[in-house]
Design an enzyme around this catalytic site. Structure first.
Site, PDB file in Angstrom:
ATOM      1  N   GLU A  12       0.817  -1.231   0.000  1.00 29.67           N
ATOM      2  CA  GLU A  12       0.000   0.000   0.000  1.00 29.67           C
ATOM      3  C   GLU A  12       0.840   1.266   0.000  1.00 29.67           C
ATOM      4  O   GLU A  12       0.515   2.233   0.690  1.00 29.67           O
ATOM      5  CB  GLU A  12      -0.946  -0.002   1.221  1.00 29.67           C
ATOM      6  CG  GLU A  12      -2.040  -1.041   1.170  1.00 29.67           C
ATOM      7  CD  GLU A  12      -3.189  -0.646   0.239  1.00 29.67           C
ATOM      8  OE1 GLU A  12      -3.775   0.415   0.452  1.00 29.67           O
ATOM      9  OE2 GLU A  12      -3.485  -1.407  -0.689  1.00 29.67           O
ATOM     10  N   GLY A  14       2.070   2.528  -3.096  1.00 31.97           N
ATOM     11  CA  GLY A  14       1.984   3.197  -4.396  1.00 31.97           C
ATOM     12  C   GLY A  14       2.596   2.450  -5.570  1.00 31.97           C
ATOM     13  O   GLY A  14       2.814   3.041  -6.624  1.00 31.97           O
ATOM     14  N   LYS A  37       0.635  -8.735 -13.048  1.00 33.96           N
ATOM     15  CA  LYS A  37       0.537  -8.845 -11.591  1.00 33.96           C
ATOM     16  C   LYS A  37       0.543 -10.344 -11.316  1.00 33.96           C
ATOM     17  O   LYS A  37      -0.493 -11.021 -11.452  1.00 33.96           O
ATOM     18  CB  LYS A  37      -0.758  -8.195 -11.088  1.00 33.96           C
ATOM     19  CG  LYS A  37      -0.969  -8.275  -9.578  1.00 33.96           C
ATOM     20  CD  LYS A  37      -0.174  -7.242  -8.805  1.00 33.96           C
ATOM     21  CE  LYS A  37      -0.399  -7.364  -7.297  1.00 33.96           C
ATOM     22  NZ  LYS A  37       0.286  -6.323  -6.525  1.00 33.96           N
ATOM     23  N   GLY A 110       5.060  -6.560  -8.123  1.00 36.82           N
ATOM     24  CA  GLY A 110       5.124  -7.544  -7.043  1.00 36.82           C
ATOM     25  C   GLY A 110       3.972  -7.385  -6.062  1.00 36.82           C
ATOM     26  O   GLY A 110       3.157  -6.472  -6.162  1.00 36.82           O
ATOM     27  N   ALA A 111       3.911  -8.318  -5.113  1.00 42.29           N
ATOM     28  CA  ALA A 111       2.916  -8.242  -4.035  1.00 42.29           C
ATOM     29  C   ALA A 111       3.629  -7.727  -2.793  1.00 42.29           C
ATOM     30  O   ALA A 111       4.689  -8.250  -2.420  1.00 42.29           O
ATOM     31  CB  ALA A 111       2.328  -9.620  -3.775  1.00 42.29           C
ATOM     32  N   GLY A 112       3.090  -6.690  -2.171  1.00 41.64           N
ATOM     33  CA  GLY A 112       3.698  -6.157  -0.959  1.00 41.64           C
ATOM     34  C   GLY A 112       5.142  -5.755  -1.189  1.00 41.64           C
ATOM     35  O   GLY A 112       5.483  -5.178  -2.216  1.00 41.64           O
ATOM     36  N   GLY A 175       6.196   7.107  -3.750  1.00 41.92           N
ATOM     37  CA  GLY A 175       4.831   6.854  -4.212  1.00 41.92           C
ATOM     38  C   GLY A 175       3.875   8.008  -3.965  1.00 41.92           C
ATOM     39  O   GLY A 175       2.967   8.253  -4.754  1.00 41.92           O
ATOM     40  N   GLY A 207      -2.374  12.478  -3.278  1.00 41.65           N
ATOM     41  CA  GLY A 207      -3.638  13.007  -3.790  1.00 41.65           C
ATOM     42  C   GLY A 207      -3.768  12.862  -5.289  1.00 41.65           C
ATOM     43  O   GLY A 207      -4.705  13.379  -5.903  1.00 41.65           O
TER      44      GLY A 207
HETATM   45  N1  LIG Z   1       0.371   9.506  -5.113  1.00 37.16           N
HETATM   46  C1  LIG Z   1      -0.802   9.075  -4.642  1.00 37.16           C
HETATM   47  N2  LIG Z   1      -1.845   9.907  -4.505  1.00 37.16           N
HETATM   48  C2  LIG Z   1      -3.029   9.489  -4.030  1.00 37.16           C
HETATM   49  N3  LIG Z   1      -3.288   8.265  -3.637  1.00 37.16           N
HETATM   50  C3  LIG Z   1      -2.298   7.388  -3.733  1.00 37.16           C
HETATM   51  C4  LIG Z   1      -0.997   7.718  -4.238  1.00 37.16           C
HETATM   52  N4  LIG Z   1      -0.234   6.625  -4.208  1.00 37.16           N
HETATM   53  C5  LIG Z   1      -1.018   5.653  -3.711  1.00 37.16           C
HETATM   54  N5  LIG Z   1      -2.247   6.100  -3.429  1.00 37.16           N
HETATM   55  C6  LIG Z   1      -3.364   5.341  -2.872  1.00 37.16           C
HETATM   56  O1  LIG Z   1      -2.849   4.557  -1.803  1.00 37.16           O
HETATM   57  C7  LIG Z   1      -3.359   3.247  -1.883  1.00 37.16           C
HETATM   58  C8  LIG Z   1      -2.207   2.281  -2.103  1.00 37.16           C
HETATM   59  O2  LIG Z   1      -1.583   2.564  -3.349  1.00 37.16           O
HETATM   60  P1  LIG Z   1      -1.251   1.382  -4.343  1.00 37.16           P
HETATM   61  O3  LIG Z   1      -2.457   0.539  -4.579  1.00 37.16           O
HETATM   62  O4  LIG Z   1      -0.583   1.975  -5.541  1.00 37.16           O
HETATM   63  O5  LIG Z   1      -0.193   0.596  -3.424  1.00 37.16           O
HETATM   64  P2  LIG Z   1       0.536  -0.770  -3.718  1.00 37.16           P
HETATM   65  O6  LIG Z   1       1.931  -0.606  -3.232  1.00 37.16           O
HETATM   66  O7  LIG Z   1       0.351  -1.094  -5.148  1.00 37.16           O
HETATM   67  O8  LIG Z   1      -0.248  -1.792  -2.803  1.00 37.16           O
HETATM   68  P3  LIG Z   1      -0.322  -3.390  -2.932  1.00 37.16           P
HETATM   69  O9  LIG Z   1       0.819  -3.931  -2.138  1.00 37.16           O
HETATM   70  O10 LIG Z   1      -1.661  -3.705  -2.330  1.00 37.16           O
HETATM   71  O11 LIG Z   1      -0.242  -3.767  -4.396  1.00 37.16           O
HETATM   72  C9  LIG Z   1      -4.372   3.223  -3.014  1.00 37.16           C
HETATM   73  O12 LIG Z   1      -5.658   3.447  -2.509  1.00 37.16           O
HETATM   74  C10 LIG Z   1      -3.933   4.378  -3.895  1.00 37.16           C
HETATM   75  O13 LIG Z   1      -4.996   4.910  -4.636  1.00 37.16           O
HETATM   76 MG   LIG Z   2      -0.630  -2.678  -5.977  1.00 33.67          MG
END
Ligand SMILES: Nc1ncnc2c1ncn2[C@@H]1O[C@H](COP(=O)(O)OP(=O)(O)OP(=O)(O)O)[C@@H](O)[C@H]1O
Ligand SMILES: [Mg+2]
Length: 241
Positions: A12, A14, A37, A110-112, A175, A207
């Protein structure tokens, strides 16, 4: 470089948003883009996964998923509990190599974080570069990280784990860069590349994933990605001291 692994210092943070930002710039440059993915956890069979989010944000592109597990857990645990087969680094490499045949860029999310387990043998995304090498392919690794306090440790740990496995790190992307960065975030712009031993290649604004992005209106994400990602990722960003 055709195949790029997108990993993170945690979950989570980004990875999906950064994947979409890199993808939209490549699409804008006329490149054929695929997003893989390998293991999608925490979603049911008919729910949108990370690749759907990338399409929503970046526009139409090829997507692929090798395993999908309903519980929001590490892939190895989610696979074991669901009774579904796990995904191996060899399968990931094979699918990435297949997509590389007719795409210019294959993004593998990747995952996490990096050392999250995919199967009961303890395989991780960090083994995919070696599996790709066995198929005659190379890849780069992009590490998505956070802006504030604590990021230097998780970034250094991830970079060290890659180095110990002989996997080169292309660079880092933050991110979600806060609108009003505190002292730690501002200092981290200089310190992150030092602890990672790799350049900072961008910082997406927090945002970013609002109503103004995705859907029918994709220009803003591409515009933002261009100004927030470095030339190595297709943008024009440069870190300002
Ligand atoms: N720059 C950003 N601005 C706004 N929201 C963001 C931003 N980056 C990430 N988010 C929000 O934060 C959350 C996590 O982002 P994201 O899904 O890209 O993470 P992830 O690393 O891919 O997570 P996962 O491990 O579950 O794949 C999402 O709800 C996403 O919309
Ligand atoms: Mg993701």
């Amino acid at each position: 470089m055709t195949i790029m692994l997108v990993t993170g210092t945690g979950t989570e943070i980004g990875k999906t948003v950064v994947t979409a930002a890199v993808a939209t710039l490549a699409l804008g440059a006329g490149r054929r883009v695929a997003v893989l993915k390998p293991a999608q956890t925490g979603v049911g069979p008919d729910e949108p996964g990370d690749t759907d989010e990338v399409v929503r944000l970046a526009g139409p592109l090829t997507t692929s998923e090798l395993g999908r597990y309903p519980e929001p857990l590490a892939p190895a645990t989610a696979a074991a509990r669901s009774g579904l087969p796990p995904v191996s680094p060899e399968q990931i490499a094979k699918e990435a190599a297949r997509l590389a045949l007719d795409h210019d860029l294959v993004l593998v999310e990747g995952a996490g974080g990096l050392l999250v387990r995919y199967d009961e043998q303890g395989s991780t995304l960090a083994e995919v570069p070696a599996a790709l090498a066995a198929l005659g392919h190379s890849c780069t690794v992009l590490l998505v990280t956070t802006a504030g306090l604590g990021t230097l440790n998780t970034t250094a740990l991830t970079a060290e784990a890659l180095r110990n496995r002989g996997v080169p790190l292309l660079g880092l992307v933050i991110g979600a860069w806060p609108a009003e960065p505190d002292l730690a975030a501002r200092c981290n712009l200089a310190d992150l590349p030092v602890v990672a031993g790799a350049p900072l290649l961008g910082a997406l604004p927090a945002g970013l994933v609002g109503s103004a992005h995705g859907g029918a209106d994709r220009v803003p994400l591409r515009t933002t990605a261009r100004s927030c990602l470095a030339p190595a990722l297709g943008g024009v960003w440069a870190v300002s001291p």
